[in-house]
Design an enzyme around this catalytic site. Structure first.
Site, PDB file in Angstrom:
ATOM      1  N   ASN A 280      -2.066 -13.826  10.174  1.00 16.07           N
ATOM      2  CA  ASN A 280      -1.133 -13.722   9.048  1.00 16.07           C
ATOM      3  C   ASN A 280       0.141 -13.081   9.599  1.00 16.07           C
ATOM      4  O   ASN A 280       0.148 -11.889   9.905  1.00 16.07           O
ATOM      5  CB  ASN A 280      -1.753 -12.858   7.941  1.00 16.07           C
ATOM      6  CG  ASN A 280      -0.778 -12.586   6.806  1.00 16.07           C
ATOM      7  OD1 ASN A 280       0.272 -13.222   6.710  1.00 16.07           O
ATOM      8  ND2 ASN A 280      -1.111 -11.641   5.943  1.00 16.07           N
TER       9      ASN A 280
ATOM     10  N   LYS B 285       2.819 -12.546   8.049  1.00 16.31           N
ATOM     11  CA  LYS B 285       3.567 -11.806   7.015  1.00 16.31           C
ATOM     12  C   LYS B 285       5.060 -12.185   7.083  1.00 16.31           C
ATOM     13  O   LYS B 285       5.374 -13.327   7.375  1.00 16.31           O
ATOM     14  CB  LYS B 285       3.340 -10.304   7.159  1.00 16.31           C
ATOM     15  CG  LYS B 285       1.852  -9.939   7.252  1.00 16.31           C
ATOM     16  CD  LYS B 285       1.606  -8.497   7.034  1.00 16.31           C
ATOM     17  CE  LYS B 285       0.152  -8.176   7.344  1.00 16.31           C
ATOM     18  NZ  LYS B 285      -0.291  -6.921   6.812  1.00 16.31           N
TER      19      LYS B 285
ATOM     20  N   HIS C  52      -3.498 -11.880  -1.504  1.00 14.12           N
ATOM     21  CA  HIS C  52      -3.394 -10.819  -0.489  1.00 14.12           C
ATOM     22  C   HIS C  52      -2.986  -9.519  -1.186  1.00 14.12           C
ATOM     23  O   HIS C  52      -2.163  -9.526  -2.101  1.00 14.12           O
ATOM     24  CB  HIS C  52      -2.367 -11.214   0.577  1.00 14.12           C
ATOM     25  CG  HIS C  52      -2.405 -10.305   1.768  1.00 14.12           C
ATOM     26  ND1 HIS C  52      -1.861  -9.044   1.765  1.00 14.12           N
ATOM     27  CD2 HIS C  52      -2.965 -10.469   2.999  1.00 14.12           C
ATOM     28  CE1 HIS C  52      -2.072  -8.471   2.948  1.00 14.12           C
ATOM     29  NE2 HIS C  52      -2.742  -9.319   3.712  1.00 14.12           N
TER      30      HIS C  52
ATOM     31  N   GLU D  67      -1.028  -7.218  -0.455  1.00 13.06           N
ATOM     32  CA  GLU D  67       0.404  -6.902  -0.472  1.00 13.06           C
ATOM     33  C   GLU D  67       1.085  -7.618  -1.626  1.00 13.06           C
ATOM     34  O   GLU D  67       2.080  -7.132  -2.175  1.00 13.06           O
ATOM     35  CB  GLU D  67       1.031  -7.251   0.887  1.00 13.06           C
ATOM     36  CG  GLU D  67       0.626  -6.213   1.935  1.00 13.06           C
ATOM     37  CD  GLU D  67       0.687  -6.685   3.367  1.00 13.06           C
ATOM     38  OE1 GLU D  67       1.291  -7.739   3.639  1.00 13.06           O
ATOM     39  OE2 GLU D  67       0.103  -5.996   4.231  1.00 13.06           O
TER      40      GLU D  67
ATOM     41  N   GLU E  45     -10.685  -7.530   2.556  1.00 10.85           N
ATOM     42  CA  GLU E  45      -9.693  -6.712   3.239  1.00 10.85           C
ATOM     43  C   GLU E  45      -9.523  -5.389   2.492  1.00 10.85           C
ATOM     44  O   GLU E  45      -8.760  -5.318   1.515  1.00 10.85           O
ATOM     45  CB  GLU E  45      -8.344  -7.427   3.266  1.00 10.85           C
ATOM     46  CG  GLU E  45      -8.337  -8.714   4.049  1.00 10.85           C
ATOM     47  CD  GLU E  45      -6.946  -9.026   4.572  1.00 10.85           C
ATOM     48  OE1 GLU E  45      -6.804  -9.132   5.784  1.00 10.85           O
ATOM     49  OE2 GLU E  45      -6.002  -9.117   3.761  1.00 10.85           O
TER      50      GLU E  45
ATOM     51  N   GLY F 163      -3.323  -2.609   8.502  1.00 12.92           N
ATOM     52  CA  GLY F 163      -2.233  -2.002   9.278  1.00 12.92           C
ATOM     53  C   GLY F 163      -2.446  -0.530   9.578  1.00 12.92           C
ATOM     54  O   GLY F 163      -1.520   0.166   9.992  1.00 12.92           O
TER      55      GLY F 163
ATOM     56  N   SER G 216      -7.007  -4.240  10.383  1.00  7.22           N
ATOM     57  CA  SER G 216      -6.989  -3.582  11.692  1.00  7.22           C
ATOM     58  C   SER G 216      -7.983  -4.182  12.687  1.00  7.22           C
ATOM     59  O   SER G 216      -8.604  -3.457  13.476  1.00  7.22           O
ATOM     60  CB  SER G 216      -7.215  -2.068  11.533  1.00  7.22           C
ATOM     61  OG  SER G 216      -6.126  -1.491  10.846  1.00  7.22           O
TER      62      SER G 216
HETATM   63  C1  PEP Z   1      -3.537  -8.412   6.822  1.00  5.53           C
HETATM   64  O1  PEP Z   1      -2.380  -8.191   6.524  1.00  5.53           O
HETATM   65  O2  PEP Z   1      -4.165  -9.295   6.223  1.00  5.53           O
HETATM   66  C2  PEP Z   1      -4.146  -7.615   7.879  1.00  5.53           C
HETATM   67  C3  PEP Z   1      -5.429  -7.685   8.029  1.00  5.53           C
HETATM   68  O3  PEP Z   1      -3.303  -6.849   8.644  1.00  5.53           O
HETATM   69  P1  PEP Z   1      -3.693  -5.994   9.962  1.00  5.53           P
HETATM   70  O4  PEP Z   1      -4.577  -6.854  10.814  1.00  5.53           O
HETATM   71  O5  PEP Z   1      -2.388  -5.707  10.616  1.00  5.53           O
HETATM   72  O6  PEP Z   1      -4.419  -4.786   9.489  1.00  5.53           O
END
Ligand code: PEP
Length: 250
Positions: free
Chosen positions: A13, A15, A96, A98, A166, A172, A211
């Site tokens: 992703n 972003k 997601h 976010e 998630e 992050g 992460s």
């Molecule tokens: C995400 O944004 O879906 C995500 C898992 O980010 P990260 O791997 O950076 O934690």
């Protein structure tokens, strides 16, 4: 469906990152994906890059990070599932965290977006996950169960739909839930899929996100009911994404 019939899926992703000059990284990621078959590799791109990305990395499944629930019309700024498909995309993330948090997306909106993906020929990766406070209060599985109840379309075949767990506090953040916690949540999600979709629910792929790195991917991907991973930061560079893709080969 047995685990072996659910090919591993590694999804990046990007972003709101990436310009056309960064597509060389995507080409390199596509080559790694081809070399690591039958692992499937996909990357959710910023909308303006979907078309050039599909051309730059033909061995890779390219998709969108969001879609509008409607097919078209007076929705300034919206991107429909049909537009994503027309640009060469094959899937869309929906729900997601976010977007749930910063754009006020409710479970009902997420459900409408997942249904729009199905209607217009995209597969959907539906994201769910709890906040840190809910995990701390022992409410993580209840919260995720409620999200699934309200956002999962009630029909569908297993190939069309994936669910990404998630935990918001892990995205992050540089830390993840324990392997025991990930396995427990994936078992809950699997049960939910089977109750909701019947036997088809066994073929829905369940991804972990938050992460994921080359260092932890192997252990996470080795858990029962973890059929893949959703990767943010580490998907931006072939050098950090490749070890995650390779960890999915087994
Ligand atoms: C995400 O944004 O879906 C995500 C898992 O980010 P990260 O791997 O950076 O934690």
């Amino acid at each position: 469906m047995s685990v072996s019939k659910r090919p591993k899926l590694v999804v990046g992703n990007w972003k709101m990152n990436g310009l056309r000059r960064d597509l060389a990284e995507l080409t390199a990621i596509g080559e790694i994906g081809t070399a690591c078959a039958p692992v499937q590799v996909a990357v959710a791109m910023p909308s303006p890059l979907i078309y050039p990305a599909a051309r730059a990395a033909p061995g890779l499944q390219v998709g969108a990070q969001d879609i509008h629930p409607e097919s078209g019309g007076a929705f300034t700024g919206g991107v429909s599932a049909a537009m994503v498909r027309d640009a060469g995309g094959g899937f869309a993330l929906v729900g997601h965290s976010e977007r749930r948090l910063s754009c006020g997306e409710t479970d009902a909106i997420v459900q409408a977006k997942a249904s729009a993906a199905r209607r217009d020929g995209l597969s959907a990766i539906l994201c769910v996950g709890e906040e840190a406070a809910a995990r701390g209060q022992g409410q993580a599985e209840t919260i995720v169960g409620r999200q699934l109840e309200a956002s999962l379309p009630s029909t569908g075949d297993g190939a069309w739909l994936s669910i990404a767990y998630e935990p918001i506090w892990a995205i992050g953040a540089g830390h993840t839930p324990t392997l025991v916690e990930i396995a427990a949540m994936h078992a809950v999600i699997r049960r939910h899929c089977v109750v909701r979709l019947g036997e088809v629910g066994r073929s829905v792929r369940l991804l972990y996100g938050g992460s994921v790195t080359g260092a932890n991917a192997g252990a996470i991907l080795g858990l029962a009911d973890v059929d893949g991973v959703l990767v943010g930061g580490a998907s931006l560079r072939a050098a950090t994404f490749a070890p995650i893709v390779r960890a999915a080969i087994r």
